[in-house]
Motif scaffolding. Structure first.
Motif, PDB file in Angstrom:
ATOM      1  N   ALA A   1       0.825  -1.205   0.000  1.00  0.00           N
ATOM      2  CA  ALA A   1       0.000   0.000   0.000  1.00  0.00           C
ATOM      3  C   ALA A   1       0.861   1.258   0.000  1.00  0.00           C
ATOM      4  O   ALA A   1       0.521   2.263  -0.638  1.00  0.00           O
ATOM      5  N   ALA A   2       2.001   1.217   0.697  1.00  0.00           N
ATOM      6  CA  ALA A   2       2.889   2.378   0.748  1.00  0.00           C
ATOM      7  C   ALA A   2       3.442   2.714  -0.629  1.00  0.00           C
ATOM      8  O   ALA A   2       3.763   3.869  -0.919  1.00  0.00           O
ATOM      9  N   VAL A   9      -3.120   1.830  -7.791  1.00  0.00           N
ATOM     10  CA  VAL A   9      -3.639   3.190  -7.923  1.00  0.00           C
ATOM     11  C   VAL A   9      -4.910   3.196  -8.752  1.00  0.00           C
ATOM     12  O   VAL A   9      -5.841   3.962  -8.500  1.00  0.00           O
ATOM     13  N   ASP A  10      -4.985   2.290  -9.736  1.00  0.00           N
ATOM     14  CA  ASP A  10      -6.204   2.134 -10.529  1.00  0.00           C
ATOM     15  C   ASP A  10      -7.195   1.310  -9.710  1.00  0.00           C
ATOM     16  O   ASP A  10      -7.494   0.161 -10.015  1.00  0.00           O
ATOM     17  N   ALA A  58      -3.287   9.558  -6.210  1.00  0.00           N
ATOM     18  CA  ALA A  58      -2.470   8.655  -5.396  1.00  0.00           C
ATOM     19  C   ALA A  58      -2.462   9.106  -3.940  1.00  0.00           C
ATOM     20  O   ALA A  58      -2.525   8.281  -3.022  1.00  0.00           O
ATOM     21  N   LEU A  59      -2.379  10.419  -3.714  1.00  0.00           N
ATOM     22  CA  LEU A  59      -2.398  10.951  -2.356  1.00  0.00           C
ATOM     23  C   LEU A  59      -3.718  10.628  -1.654  1.00  0.00           C
ATOM     24  O   LEU A  59      -3.742  10.321  -0.456  1.00  0.00           O
ATOM     25  N   LEU A  60      -4.815  10.686  -2.403  1.00  0.00           N
ATOM     26  CA  LEU A  60      -6.127  10.379  -1.828  1.00  0.00           C
ATOM     27  C   LEU A  60      -6.322   8.886  -1.608  1.00  0.00           C
ATOM     28  O   LEU A  60      -6.916   8.461  -0.612  1.00  0.00           O
ATOM     29  N   LYS A  61      -5.814   8.095  -2.548  1.00  0.00           N
ATOM     30  CA  LYS A  61      -6.040   6.650  -2.469  1.00  0.00           C
ATOM     31  C   LYS A  61      -5.159   5.960  -1.438  1.00  0.00           C
ATOM     32  O   LYS A  61      -5.516   4.881  -0.941  1.00  0.00           O
ATOM     33  N   PHE A  62      -4.034   6.580  -1.095  1.00  0.00           N
ATOM     34  CA  PHE A  62      -3.146   5.967  -0.097  1.00  0.00           C
ATOM     35  C   PHE A  62      -3.880   5.694   1.219  1.00  0.00           C
ATOM     36  O   PHE A  62      -3.906   4.547   1.680  1.00  0.00           O
ATOM     37  N   ALA A 110     -10.474  -0.618 -11.135  1.00  0.00           N
ATOM     38  CA  ALA A 110     -10.289  -1.860 -11.886  1.00  0.00           C
ATOM     39  C   ALA A 110     -10.062  -3.051 -10.966  1.00  0.00           C
ATOM     40  O   ALA A 110     -10.381  -4.194 -11.314  1.00  0.00           O
ATOM     41  N   TYR A 111      -9.512  -2.803  -9.786  1.00  0.00           N
ATOM     42  CA  TYR A 111      -9.183  -3.887  -8.847  1.00  0.00           C
ATOM     43  C   TYR A 111     -10.138  -3.919  -7.657  1.00  0.00           C
ATOM     44  O   TYR A 111      -9.927  -4.682  -6.717  1.00  0.00           O
ATOM     45  N   TYR A 112     -11.165  -3.091  -7.713  1.00  0.00           N
ATOM     46  CA  TYR A 112     -12.020  -2.862  -6.545  1.00  0.00           C
ATOM     47  C   TYR A 112     -12.684  -4.134  -6.027  1.00  0.00           C
ATOM     48  O   TYR A 112     -12.665  -4.409  -4.824  1.00  0.00           O
ATOM     49  N   LEU A 113     -13.290  -4.907  -6.912  1.00  0.00           N
ATOM     50  CA  LEU A 113     -14.126  -6.036  -6.484  1.00  0.00           C
ATOM     51  C   LEU A 113     -13.357  -7.012  -5.606  1.00  0.00           C
ATOM     52  O   LEU A 113     -13.808  -7.374  -4.510  1.00  0.00           O
TER      53      LEU A 113
END
Length: 355
Positions: free
Chosen positions: A6-7, A74-75, A22-26, A78-81
């Motif tokens: 995650a880092a 970061v995408d 990226a700053l928000l998703k971290f 696409a990997y959410y599920l």
């Protein structure tokens, strides 16, 4: 492993800046990882037993952690599920363990287990229902479930205080996780030495990075060792929630060291990233350790003056310095000063209050 991955969300700079998404998703990726791990850690703290059922749940959670870690990107959409399935799977396995305690015990353990079981079931159900929503709405629903999951133990503080956590064990578990994340700082430096020729400049950067890791280790474990021996009764919320910010700060600092070595980040962006890592670390340790110090009469909340002053001074200095190397070295100095102050305060304790 998953937290280290995650880092890396912050590790890709474009045109000298870390992309805003990226700053928000971290933190959005980091929080579910921290809470998934924290949930089962607290179950073991209160109700853990050496049984086949608990071992099986360990293995199931490992599988779901692998699913989560493999889908950190970061995408995120696409990997959410599969990321969501990994998170909900970990939470539901923890719900199952609380349900077993609820069914098998009576009295206070049953009340605590039933409250936590239902709380986490509600949060998990909300998060899982996110699959029914289109577009960005699913992210709001996922994190609504996580917020509910995190908030309900705070709402049940009065009940949870009646069955306090084992303070020593809790500090020990979070200390082990902190060691793992400190190892990420070392791995960044090792990776640089292995894949790039070691120059005077890179050697200096590695030395500064190592001093930052030492300062954090020194401060954290100097403070943690004292508190681990305290016989504290309570739900442990300052330790639990404070470590979210400790872990976030270590993820940020590992990227500060990375950018100090590869020089891919612009000066101001680097300074803000460095200050953010320091600020989160200081605020987290104030939250974790300050209540215990205050309860001993050693330090009042007025004692917050020195960490807050240090934070403001650090921000001013880092943003005014003219080079990335100067910012990096100054950050190391601030971490070392923070550690030295903590050690000095520990030595100034009245003998009657020392352990």
């Amino acid at each position: 492993m998953a937290i280290s991955i995650a880092a890396h969300v912050l590790a890709e700079a474009h045109d000298g800046h870390i992309p805003t998404d990226a700053l928000l998703k971290f933190p959005l990726i980091f929080v579910p990882l921290w809470w998934a791990w924290t949930g089962f850690t607290l179950y073991v703290n209160r109700f853990g037993e050496d049984s086949p059922a608990q071992r099986i749940v360990y293995f199931i959670q490992m599988l779901f952690v692998i699913i989560m870690a493999a889908n950190i990107n970061v995408d995120f959409e696409a990997y959410y599920l599969f990321f969501m399935i990994g998170y909900v799977g970990i939470r539901l396995s923890t719900v199952y363990m609380y349900a077993r305690v609820w069914n098998r015990h009576r009295g206070l353990p049953r009340q605590v287990a039933s409250y936590l079981c239902l709380s986490f079931l509600i949060g998990s159900a909300i998060s899982f229902s996110s699959v029914l929503f289109p577009g960005v709405a699913k992210f709001y629903v996922l994190y609504l479930g996580i917020v509910v999951d995190i908030a309900l133990p705070l709402a049940g503080r009065r009940l949870l205080r009646r069955m306090p956590v084992h303070h020593h064990h809790l500090m020990e578990r979070y200390g082990l996780a902190t060691i793992i994340l400190l190892g990420e700082l070392i791995l960044v430096m090792v990776d640089t030495i292995r894949h790039h020729s070691l120059t005077l400049q890179s050697g200096w950067a590695v030395l500064i990075g190592f001093s930052i890791a030492v300062a954090i280790w020194w401060h954290y474990f100097e403070s943690s060792e004292r508190e681990a021996h305290e016989n504290r009764a309570g739900p442990g919320h300052p330790v639990i929630y404070g470590h979210l910010f400790t872990f976030l700060s270590l993820g940020i600092v590992s990227n500060v060291i990375r950018y100090a070595l590869n020089h891919e980040l612009a000066l101001r962006s680097f300074a803000w990233l460095a200050w953010s890592g320091f600020a989160l670390y200081v605020l987290s340790t104030v939250l974790i350790f300050r209540p215990y110090a205050a309860s001993k009469g050693l330090l009042s909340w007025a004692g917050l003056g020195y960490p807050l002053t240090l934070l403001v001074l650090c921000g001013i200095v880092l943003l005014l310095l003219p080079s990335l190397t100067a910012v990096y070295a100054a950050l190391a100095v601030f971490f070392l000063v923070y550690a030295l102050i903590a050690v000095r305060q520990a030595k100034m304790k009245p003998a009657s209050l020392s352990r």
